[in-house]
Design a protein around this motif. Structure first.
Motif, mmCIF file in Angstrom:
data_model
loop_
_atom_site.group_PDB
_atom_site.id
_atom_site.type_symbol
_atom_site.label_atom_id
_atom_site.label_comp_id
_atom_site.label_asym_id
_atom_site.label_seq_id
_atom_site.Cartn_x
_atom_site.Cartn_y
_atom_site.Cartn_z
ATOM 1 N N PRO A 1 0.799 -1.234 0.000
ATOM 2 C CA PRO A 1 0.000 0.000 0.000
ATOM 3 C C PRO A 1 0.830 1.281 0.000
ATOM 4 O O PRO A 1 0.336 2.339 -0.409
ATOM 5 C CB PRO A 1 -0.813 -0.117 1.295
ATOM 6 C CG PRO A 1 -0.899 -1.578 1.561
ATOM 7 C CD PRO A 1 0.426 -2.121 1.119
ATOM 8 N N GLN A 2 2.096 1.209 0.437
ATOM 9 C CA GLN A 2 2.933 2.399 0.463
ATOM 10 C C GLN A 2 3.582 2.700 -0.886
ATOM 11 O O GLN A 2 4.107 3.795 -1.090
ATOM 12 C CB GLN A 2 4.041 2.238 1.521
ATOM 13 C CG GLN A 2 3.580 2.466 2.942
ATOM 14 C CD GLN A 2 2.745 1.315 3.475
ATOM 15 O OE1 GLN A 2 3.212 0.183 3.524
ATOM 16 N NE2 GLN A 2 1.511 1.609 3.881
ATOM 17 N N ILE A 3 3.550 1.739 -1.808
ATOM 18 C CA ILE A 3 4.230 1.957 -3.089
ATOM 19 C C ILE A 3 3.292 1.789 -4.287
ATOM 20 O O ILE A 3 3.752 1.772 -5.429
ATOM 21 C CB ILE A 3 5.452 1.023 -3.234
ATOM 22 C CG1 ILE A 3 5.066 -0.437 -3.051
ATOM 23 C CG2 ILE A 3 6.543 1.414 -2.257
ATOM 24 C CD1 ILE A 3 6.223 -1.399 -3.278
ATOM 25 N N THR B 1 4.584 20.942 -7.706
ATOM 26 C CA THR B 1 3.997 19.884 -8.530
ATOM 27 C C THR B 1 4.669 18.542 -8.253
ATOM 28 O O THR B 1 5.903 18.454 -8.219
ATOM 29 C CB THR B 1 4.130 20.224 -10.027
ATOM 30 O OG1 THR B 1 3.379 21.416 -10.300
ATOM 31 C CG2 THR B 1 3.614 19.092 -10.901
ATOM 32 N N VAL B 2 3.833 17.513 -8.068
ATOM 33 C CA VAL B 2 4.279 16.120 -7.958
ATOM 34 C C VAL B 2 3.291 15.280 -8.769
ATOM 35 O O VAL B 2 2.334 15.809 -9.323
ATOM 36 C CB VAL B 2 4.321 15.637 -6.490
ATOM 37 C CG1 VAL B 2 5.374 16.390 -5.693
ATOM 38 C CG2 VAL B 2 2.939 15.790 -5.829
ATOM 39 N N ASN B 3 3.487 13.991 -8.838
ATOM 40 C CA ASN B 3 2.462 13.151 -9.477
ATOM 41 C C ASN B 3 1.457 12.675 -8.430
ATOM 42 O O ASN B 3 1.687 12.806 -7.220
ATOM 43 C CB ASN B 3 3.093 11.988 -10.244
ATOM 44 C CG ASN B 3 3.951 11.082 -9.380
ATOM 45 O OD1 ASN B 3 3.572 10.739 -8.260
ATOM 46 N ND2 ASN B 3 5.101 10.682 -9.892
ATOM 47 N N ASN B 4 0.341 12.133 -8.886
ATOM 48 C CA ASN B 4 -0.720 11.759 -7.960
ATOM 49 C C ASN B 4 -0.296 10.634 -7.015
ATOM 50 O O ASN B 4 -0.810 10.517 -5.902
ATOM 51 C CB ASN B 4 -1.997 11.380 -8.707
ATOM 52 C CG ASN B 4 -1.834 10.194 -9.626
ATOM 53 O OD1 ASN B 4 -1.292 10.340 -10.725
ATOM 54 N ND2 ASN B 4 -2.297 9.012 -9.217
ATOM 55 N N PHE B 5 0.654 9.804 -7.435
ATOM 56 C CA PHE B 5 1.165 8.758 -6.556
ATOM 57 C C PHE B 5 1.843 9.378 -5.335
ATOM 58 O O PHE B 5 1.566 8.999 -4.194
ATOM 59 C CB PHE B 5 2.141 7.882 -7.339
ATOM 60 C CG PHE B 5 2.919 6.914 -6.504
ATOM 61 C CD1 PHE B 5 2.303 5.844 -5.880
ATOM 62 C CD2 PHE B 5 4.299 7.075 -6.341
ATOM 63 C CE1 PHE B 5 3.033 4.947 -5.108
ATOM 64 C CE2 PHE B 5 5.032 6.178 -5.584
ATOM 65 C CZ PHE B 5 4.397 5.118 -4.967
ATOM 66 N N LEU B 6 2.706 10.353 -5.560
ATOM 67 C CA LEU B 6 3.360 11.023 -4.437
ATOM 68 C C LEU B 6 2.372 11.847 -3.623
ATOM 69 O O LEU B 6 2.437 11.880 -2.394
ATOM 70 C CB LEU B 6 4.480 11.933 -4.954
ATOM 71 C CG LEU B 6 5.801 11.266 -5.338
ATOM 72 C CD1 LEU B 6 6.737 12.276 -5.980
ATOM 73 C CD2 LEU B 6 6.464 10.625 -4.128
ATOM 74 N N ALA B 7 1.457 12.523 -4.307
ATOM 75 C CA ALA B 7 0.479 13.351 -3.594
ATOM 76 C C ALA B 7 -0.342 12.536 -2.605
ATOM 77 O O ALA B 7 -0.792 13.052 -1.579
ATOM 78 C CB ALA B 7 -0.440 14.050 -4.591
ATOM 79 N N GLY B 8 -0.520 11.236 -2.893
ATOM 80 C CA GLY B 8 -1.248 10.351 -1.997
ATOM 81 C C GLY B 8 -0.393 9.723 -0.923
ATOM 82 O O GLY B 8 -0.845 8.831 -0.208
ATOM 83 N N GLY B 9 0.856 10.176 -0.806
ATOM 84 C CA GLY B 9 1.747 9.631 0.217
ATOM 85 C C GLY B 9 2.562 8.450 -0.248
ATOM 86 O O GLY B 9 3.174 7.757 0.585
#
Length: 568
Positions: free
Chosen positions: A205-207, A510-518
Motif C-alpha cells: 500500500p505504500q508503493i 507539482t508532484v504526481n498523484n502517486f506522491l500526492a497520496g503519500g
C-alpha cells in the motif's frame, strides 16, 4: 527443512536437524537404501515487467552479456525443461510480471505479457505490487479473462485470461477478511506433493496508488507463510516453496550466483519463516543472488527476463520432504533461436499498435540515464533523467498552476534515454504509469519536512532546476512517526529560484498523484492543500522533449553537501 548447497552443491539433512525441528526428513544416504528420490526442477523468474522485446541499455545486459526478450526466454525455458525431465519441471515467478511495462505490453493492459508467459509454460506466480497498479478488479480480470471494461479487447480478439495461476496469500479483502486470490497451490510430481505459497510485500500500500489497493489489506509475509505452511502440512505437503515479491541485495562484488553481504527485508523475513519451508523464490529488488539463509535456499533472478533460476530439488518418495536443493542463475542469452510463436505474438501486437510507437517526439544530444549519483557514500543523489522529468513537470504547471517547483519519485523513472531521436515508445518506457500531475500548496516548513522524509524512506525526490538545498551528512535522520525531526537538510539552504524559502510562507509545488497520496512513504505530502490535478505525466514529458529538443542531460547540482558548500 533442508540445508541448501550453493551452486548445486546439495547437502542433506542431518539427524540433528531432524531432531531439532521435528521434520520427517531423509538423508541422501538413507534415501539410497530405499526408493529413489523424485527429482523436481523449478524454473523461476521475477520482475518481468512486460519486457516482451529485448530491453535496451543497461537494462538489457547482465553478467557482461546482452540478455532478455521473451522470444529468447521461451527458448531457454524449453531447453532447460529438455535437460531435466519435462514432466518433473514446474515454472514459477515471484511477482511484477506486469506493470511498469514498455508500450507494446502496456498499451493492451499487459494482456500480451500474460499471453506470452502462458505460452512459455508458466505454472504459478505470486502477485507483486505492480499487479495491483490498476486495482483488484483488473487483477482478477487478468487472471480470469474478459475484455477491459473501458478499452475493450483492443487487439480485436477475446482475452482468455492467464494460463497460469496467480497466488496471493497475504492480500485480503478488507470487508470479508478472505484472500483476494488463491493463497497456495499443490502440484503433484510422480506422487509427491509440492506446495507453493505466493505473496507480495506487506508494504504494497505504500508503493501503489491508493486506488490500486482500495478495499484490500496486506499481512506480514513471514506470519502468512507460516500460517499456510501449517495448512499445507495438514494436507500432507512436506515440500514447501514460497514465491515472495520481496527481496534484498548483496554486495557489489557478488556475482549472479553469489550471496555476498546479503542485506534487505528478505533476510529477516526468511529468518522468521517456519523450518518446514524449503525454498524462497524472491524478487522486487531487481537483484540477482543465490543464498542459504537460515537453512533455506533463497534466490532471485534480477529483472526483465534476463535470468532464469534453475532450481533442483530431491524429494523423498516416502516422507515427501525435500532432501536437498540447489540453484543456478542462468543468463537468458540472445544467441539461441528465437521462439517462433513468441515472435508471431510480438509482431501481431506491433501491427495493432501501428505507427504510434515510432513517432519521433524529440531528440537528445547525449544519452540521459536514470542512474543516481553517489551522495556521501550512498546512491541517494540526483539522476540526470530524473531531473529532466522534474523540469518537464514544472514546465507543464508553472504558468498553468503557478508552480514554482516540481519533484519526481525515483521509482517512476524506468529506463534510460539513448542519444539521438526519441520515439513515443521510448518516452513511454521511461514513464509508463500514466500518473496525473498534481499541483498543491505546501508551507516552507512542510517542504523541509518532505525533504527530510527522503532520508527516512531512503528515496531521493528528483528536483526541478528551480530547487536547491544543502545536505549535512552528519545531520540526524527523523523517524517514520516524525520525519520533520531530522536535520539532514541544512536550515536556510533551501531555495526556490533565487529566493530562500520562508518556513511560514506557502508555495505551489507539482508532484504526481502517486506522491500526492503519500506514495513511497512521503506521508508529509498528504498534508498539502489546494490540490489541482493536471495532465498525464507522460504527456508533460513528451511535450517538453518536443519543445526543448535537442535536450541535454541536466547538471547534477541541485542537491549539494556541506563539503561542497561549507557552513557560513
Amino acid at each position: 527443512m533442508f540445508i541448501p548447497g550453493m551452486r548445486r552443491a546439495a547437502v542433506g539433512l542431518t539427524a540433528l536437524a531432524v531432531a531439532a525441528f521435528g521434520a520427517v526428513a531423509t538423508s541422501p544416504e538413507q534415501a539410497d537404501a530405499g526408493p529413489k528420490p523424485v527429482d523436481v526442477t523449478l524454473l523461476a523468474l521475477n520482475d518481468f515487467h512486460g519486457n516482451l522485446e529485448p530491453p535496451t541499455g543497461s537494462s538489457g545486459t547482465i553478467a557482461g552479456q546482452t540478455a532478455g526478450g521473451v522470444e529468447f526466454l521461451a527458448t531457454h525455458l524449453a531447453e532447460l525443461r529438455a535437460a531435466a525431465k519435462k514432466q518433473n519441471t514446474i515454472t514459477v515467478a515471484a511477482g511484477d510480471l506486469i506493470g511498469a511495462s514498455p508500450l507494446l505490453s502496456a498499451a493492451f493492459h499487459d494482456e500480451p505479457t500474460i499471453e506470452a508467459l502462458s505460452m512459455a509454460g508458466l505454472d504459478y506466480a505470486s502477485v507483486g505490487n505492480h499487479e495491483f497498479d490498476e486495482g483488484a478488479a483488473e487483477l482478477l480480470r487478468i487472471q480470469n479473462g474478459g475484455c477491459h471494461p473501458v478499452d475493450g479487447c483492443a487487439d480485436g480478439t477475446p482475452y482468455r485470461g492467464a494460463g497460469f495461476q496467480y497466488l496471493s496469500a497475504n492480500a485480503f479483502k478488507t470487508a470479508t477478511g478472505k484472500p483476494l486470490m488463491a493463497p497456495y497451490a499443490i502440484h503433484k510430481v510422480q506422487g509427491v506433493k509440492v506446495g507453493f505459497i505466493g505473496m507480495t510485500l506487506e508494504g504494497t500500500p505504500q508503493i501503489v496508488s491508493q486506488q490500486g489497493v482500495a478495499g484490500l489489506s496486506f499481512a506480514d509475509e513471514a506470519d502468512t507463510a507460516n500460517r499456510y505452511a501449517r495448512e499445507l502440512r495438514r494436507k500432507g505437503v512436506q515440500a514447501i516453496v514460497v514465491l515472495l515479491h520481496e527481496g534484498g541485495a548483496q554486495a557489489s562484488t557478488g556475482g549472479i550466483n553469489d550471496c555476498v553481504g546479503m542485506t534487505g527485508p528478505i533476510v529477516d523475513i526468511t529468518n522468521r519463516m517456519d523450518p518446514s519451508i524449503d525454498v524462497v523464490v524472491s524478487g522486487h529488488t531487481h537483484q540477482a543472488y543465490n543464498c542459504d539463509i537460515n537453512g533455506k535456499l533463497v534466490t532471485s533472478a534480477s529483472s526483465f527476463g534476463r535470468l532464469v533460476t534453475d532450481i533442483d530439488l530431491k524429494i523423498d518418495r516416502r516422507s515427501g520432504d525435500v532432501i536437498s536443493a540447489a540453484a543456478n542463475n542462468v543468463v537468458v542469452t540472445r544467441d539461441v533461436a528465437p521462439d517462433r510463436r513468441q515472435t508471431a505474438l510480438i509482431n501481431r501486437y506491433k501491427t495493432v499498435l501501428g505507427p504510434v510507437a515510432d513517432r519521433q517526439v524529440g531528440e537528445t544530444t547525449t544519452a540521459i540515464t536514470k542512474t543516481q549519483e553517489t551522495l556521501f557514500g550512498t546512491t541517494l543523489g540526483e539522476s540526470p533523467l530524473g531531473n529532466l522529468i522534474a523540469d518537464a513537470q514544472l514546465a507543464a504547471t508553472d504558468d498553468e498552476q503557478n508552480a514554482v517547483a516540481a519533484f519526481m519519485n525515483p521509482g517512476g523513472v524506468r529506463a534510460d534515454l539513448n542519444a539521438g531521436p526519441v520515439t513515443y515508445e521510448e518516452a513511454f518506457t521511461v514513464q509508463p504509469f500514466a500518473n496525473n500531475l498534481v499541483t498543491l500548496d505546501l508551507t516552507g516548513a512542510q517542504l523541509y519536512c518532505v525533504l527530510e522524509q527522503q532520508f527516512v524512506t531512503g528515496r531521493t525526490l528528483y528536483p526541478s532546476a528551480t530547487v536547491g538545498y544543502v545536505v549535512d551528512p552528519n545531520g540526524t535522520t527523523g523517524t517514520v512517526a516524525d520525519p520533520c525531526a531530522g536535520t539532514r537538510v541544512v536550515r536556510g539552504s533551501l531555495t526556490l529560484g533565487d529566493t530562500t524559502v520562508d518556513t511560514a510562507a506557502t508555495y505551489r509545488v507539482t508532484v504526481n498523484n502517486f506522491l500526492a497520496g503519500g506514495g513511497d512513504g512521503f506521508s508529509a505530502l498528504t498534508g498539502a492543500t489546494n490540490l489541482v490535478t493536471g495532465q498525464i505525466d507522460l504527456d508533460a514529458f513528451v511535450d517538453y522533449l518536443t519543445a526543448q529538443s535537442p535536450v541535454s542531460a541536466p547538471t547534477l547540482d541541485r542537491i549539494r553537501t556541506t563539503a561542497e558548500v561549507p557552513a557560513a
